[in-house]
Design a protein around this motif. Structure first.
Motif, PDB file in Angstrom:
ATOM      1  N   ILE A  63      -8.829 -12.667  12.198  1.00 23.61           N
ATOM      2  CA  ILE A  63      -8.499 -12.248  11.654  1.00 23.61           C
ATOM      3  C   ILE A  63      -9.656 -13.116  10.328  1.00 23.61           C
ATOM      4  CG2 ILE A  63      -7.521 -11.566   8.562  1.00 23.61           C
ATOM      5  CD1 ILE A  63      -4.635 -12.356  10.037  1.00 23.61           C
ATOM      6  N   GLY A  64      -9.959 -14.453  10.367  1.00 24.24           N
ATOM      7  CA  GLY A  64     -11.388 -14.744   9.602  1.00 24.24           C
ATOM      8  C   GLY A  64     -12.592 -14.595  11.400  1.00 24.24           C
ATOM      9  N   ILE A  65     -12.547 -14.458  11.908  1.00 27.40           N
ATOM     10  CA  ILE A  65     -13.450 -14.123  12.502  1.00 27.40           C
ATOM     11  C   ILE A  65     -14.307 -12.778  12.560  1.00 27.40           C
ATOM     12  CG2 ILE A  65     -14.389 -13.779  14.790  1.00 27.40           C
ATOM     13  CD1 ILE A  65     -12.356 -16.012  15.908  1.00 27.40           C
ATOM     14  N   TRP A  66     -13.003 -11.788  12.218  1.00 29.83           N
ATOM     15  CA  TRP A  66     -13.471 -10.793  11.781  1.00 29.83           C
ATOM     16  C   TRP A  66     -14.194 -10.311  10.191  1.00 29.83           C
ATOM     17  CZ3 TRP A  66      -9.368  -7.289   8.813  1.00 29.83           C
ATOM     18  CH2 TRP A  66      -9.798  -5.931   9.210  1.00 29.83           C
ATOM     19  N   LYS A  67     -13.509 -11.224   9.334  1.00 26.70           N
ATOM     20  CA  LYS A  67     -13.975 -10.967   8.367  1.00 26.70           C
ATOM     21  C   LYS A  67     -14.971 -12.256   8.568  1.00 26.70           C
ATOM     22  CE  LYS A  67     -12.265 -12.993   4.045  1.00 26.70           C
ATOM     23  NZ  LYS A  67     -12.932 -14.027   3.182  1.00 26.70           N
ATOM     24  N   ALA A  68     -15.497 -12.570   8.849  1.00 29.32           N
ATOM     25  CA  ALA A  68     -16.306 -13.741   8.895  1.00 29.32           C
ATOM     26  C   ALA A  68     -18.071 -13.054   9.408  1.00 29.32           C
ATOM     27  CB  ALA A  68     -16.670 -14.316  10.077  1.00 29.32           C
ATOM     28  N   LEU A  69     -17.558 -12.318  10.254  1.00 27.86           N
ATOM     29  CA  LEU A  69     -18.688 -10.969  11.186  1.00 27.86           C
ATOM     30  C   LEU A  69     -19.127  -9.471   9.647  1.00 27.86           C
ATOM     31  CD1 LEU A  69     -17.307 -10.615  14.509  1.00 27.86           C
ATOM     32  CD2 LEU A  69     -19.694 -12.424  13.762  1.00 27.86           C
ATOM     33  N   ASP A  70     -18.601  -9.394   9.320  1.00 35.80           N
ATOM     34  CA  ASP A  70     -18.109  -8.323   8.166  1.00 35.80           C
ATOM     35  C   ASP A  70     -19.070  -8.927   7.429  1.00 35.80           C
ATOM     36  OD1 ASP A  70     -17.023  -6.238   9.086  1.00 35.80           O
ATOM     37  OD2 ASP A  70     -15.214  -6.732   8.304  1.00 35.80           O
TER      38      ASP A  70
END
Lengths: 394, 394
Positions: free
Chosen positions: A240-247
């Motif tokens: 979830i963190g990686i996904w949030k970081a990319l956004d």
């Protein structure tokens, strides 16, 4: 300097102030930290990062605290697996090796940022149930920050994790039961004593530490995105963190709208996210009789399941499970062919990659990043010492 | 690009070509690698390092190979010990934390450079006796480089080190005896089979990896020198390496002629260098009945003793030994007060620092660097689990 503005319910969008102790949203869902992305976009170009400190605090604008608690966490290497990558016909096969963190696992990232933010909010005592490695990491950061730490782990948790909790001076106990039982006791104790309950996703800042894995992968690739990222999903917070970081990187204008396909890997003996993915469900169901040697994957019903599944859908990703036997074989293969001794959760990436490459879901020439969540040094029992010869005194 | 020119006997000055497999000098002393310092000085300003890779290979000009074998070694953090530093009245108390290396110890540095250079020279099989951590490190790098590895360790070596050797696929055995017995067998086997004997200081490139600790300390301090560096000296290769690194930095014009005072720390139960230092001898005598919990310090007669003693003399340094009891206490204190779980060798720095500060050998306001050679995660037996409570099922 932080640009933190508020917290937002991950499901309802409800907004809550970030300058107070917060846990779940009113509707009972995880909260996500939000920042003034427009301000960062207009004031901070990505080239500003050149020459900054080589730990996760280099991403100051996207972190919630200006007062780092630091033991050298983050900025872990992105290592090449040349032999296996060539065999599979990939352009690059890379491992983001989180074994380089303090306490030997990626849990240090969440602990560093979580403890720093809790201290900002005036917290003096933190409590947490743990299957093992998170407890070791939070114990270290609480000791460094001068914050009290209560931790409870199942009686079958690895001995090394209790040794960590003890050496750092935590108030540590076992429970005759599962991590969910430990969580129930921690909840009750925290309510009674006014402790800060830092259970996974019950506080909003651990994920802010974990997301730096995504920030680093992109910066280390020269602000290019890989085709695929594999992640061993127990609680799934890192994914979830990686996904949030990319956004967030897109919001501040440091990358465009392309995304790597995210792959959640679980063990055959505990695969609630894979089952939900295959059923096209938005939420997972409790997995009965969870059983795998990868204890970090033994999470029968992750609190962040809806977010993980959303991240997979939005990135055209997938979910896949692998056998314990294939995990053991991958530990040996990665060590013998590439010189990497990884944890079982990290090893699970390799059979998952092979399966998806065999099915041509991964194409020839793609660039793939595997996330190894920790060092194999914490799992010596994975290695057989049978048959070691003892030579006579010369 | 390397500027390696030749090898030089550390005692007689005899020069030997660097493009062939070399071990000790004709007179039986360790060989040191030499570079074209004048060329580096005229062509490479230190600001060229900005933006280079964040591992030890950033110091390419001062390393002997252009073909790195890499698992992410080096560029370890320099962490602050604020509580203990303030208590002792120091300006800065810093730990260079080598637990961040692959295989969890500083041995990775010597292995990375040693294996890379051996491969350059066409070596296909390396052999080595080890007390433990060096074997784990060389096993990993040999696996990565595709070089065969034979390793023999005493039967009382830590289990984790045999687990490392096995997981990386080495040809590993125990011997009923001491590391010196293992060394004798390795010597005989190497002669018989044509293997490359990589025993400490019997090949000249391991120290080239170790010296990068010195290069990094200086760069991480902004090209300023600390007042004092403490080093846990078993074989003492790291200390020799740091001393060599500082001389080389002066030769290439990146620093001036100031030097930190170097302190060699040993255990009361095996202190040949301290005894020699106190006797103003140029060489150590064999220490009978060597006995300490810090197995990396259990070296009764280091091959590099003359170089260590010279480094201490030339930098106005000193040598001091500490008790096993104080080492155990320091493991707890560093964990509980600062959040660092270090190996016993690293912990020995703290009682040594206290003793020298008490005697005012270290002055108020000085800047001190302690070298922690490895992670405590490889030594869980140092932590007592007595009295851990098990809570009933809730």
């Amino acid at each position: 300097m932080t640009f933190l503005t508020h917290l937002e319910c991950s499901e309802t969008g409800e907004q809550l102030p970030a300058d107070q102790d917060q846990h779940l949203s009113g509707a009972g869902f995880p909260l996500l930290a939000r920042y003034d992305y427009a301000a960062i976009r207009s004031r901070v170009p990505r080239r500003d990062l050149t020459g900054r400190r080589t730990d996760l605090w280099r991403f100051a604008e996207l972190l919630p605290s200006d007062n780092p608690v630091t033991l050298g966490e983050g900025w872990t290497p992105l290592l090449r697996l040349d032999r296996i990558g060539a065999e599979l016909g990939l352009r690059d096969l890379l491992v983001k090796d989180e074994g380089f963190n303090p306490t030997g696992t990626f849990k240090a990232r969440g602990a560093a940022v979580g403890v720093a933010r809790a201290r900002d909010l005036g917290v003096t005592n933190i409590a947490m149930p743990t299957a093992g490695n998170a407890g070791g990491a939070w114990a270290a950061y609480c000791a460094n920050a001068g914050v009290g730490f209560r931790v409870i782990m199942p009686a079958d948790a690895p001995v090394i994790n209790m040794a960590e909790a003890r050496v750092y001076g935590s108030d540590a106990a076992y429970v005759d039961g599962l991590i969910s039982d430990a969580g129930r006791i921690i909840g009750a104790e925290s309510a009674k004593h006014g402790w800060y309950d830092a259970s996974t996703l019950k506080e909003p800042y651990r994920i802010e530490g974990k997301k730096t894995m995504g920030l680093e992968i992109v910066e280390q690739l020269g602000w290019e995105l890989p085709d695929v990222i594999f992640y061993p999903a127990g609680g799934g917070v890192g994914l979830i963190g990686i996904w949030k970081a990319l956004d967030e990187l897109e919001e501040i204008g440091w990358i465009g709208s392309d995304r790597p396909r995210l792959v959640a890997v679980q063990a055959d003996g505990c695969a609630p996210l894979v089952r939900a993915w295959n059923e096209r469900a938005e939420e997972s169901r409790f997995w009965d009789g969870a059983d795998t040697i990868a204890s970090g994957l033994r999470v029968p019903k992750p609190l962040g399941d809806r977010l993980v599944l959303r991240a997979l859908r939005e990135t055209d990703g997938t979910a896949i499970s692998v056998s314990d036997r294939s995990i053991r074989e991958a530990v040996s293969e990665l060590a013998q062919r590439e010189g990497l001794f990884v944890c079982p959760e990290g090893a699970s990436m390799l059979p998952a990659l092979r399966a998806l490459r065999d099915g041509d879901w991964i194409k020839e020439g793609e660039q793939v990043v595997l996330l190894n969540t920790g060092t194999g040094l914490k799992y010596p029992e994975l290695v057989s010492l049978d048959g070691v010869e003892t030579l006579p005194h010369p």
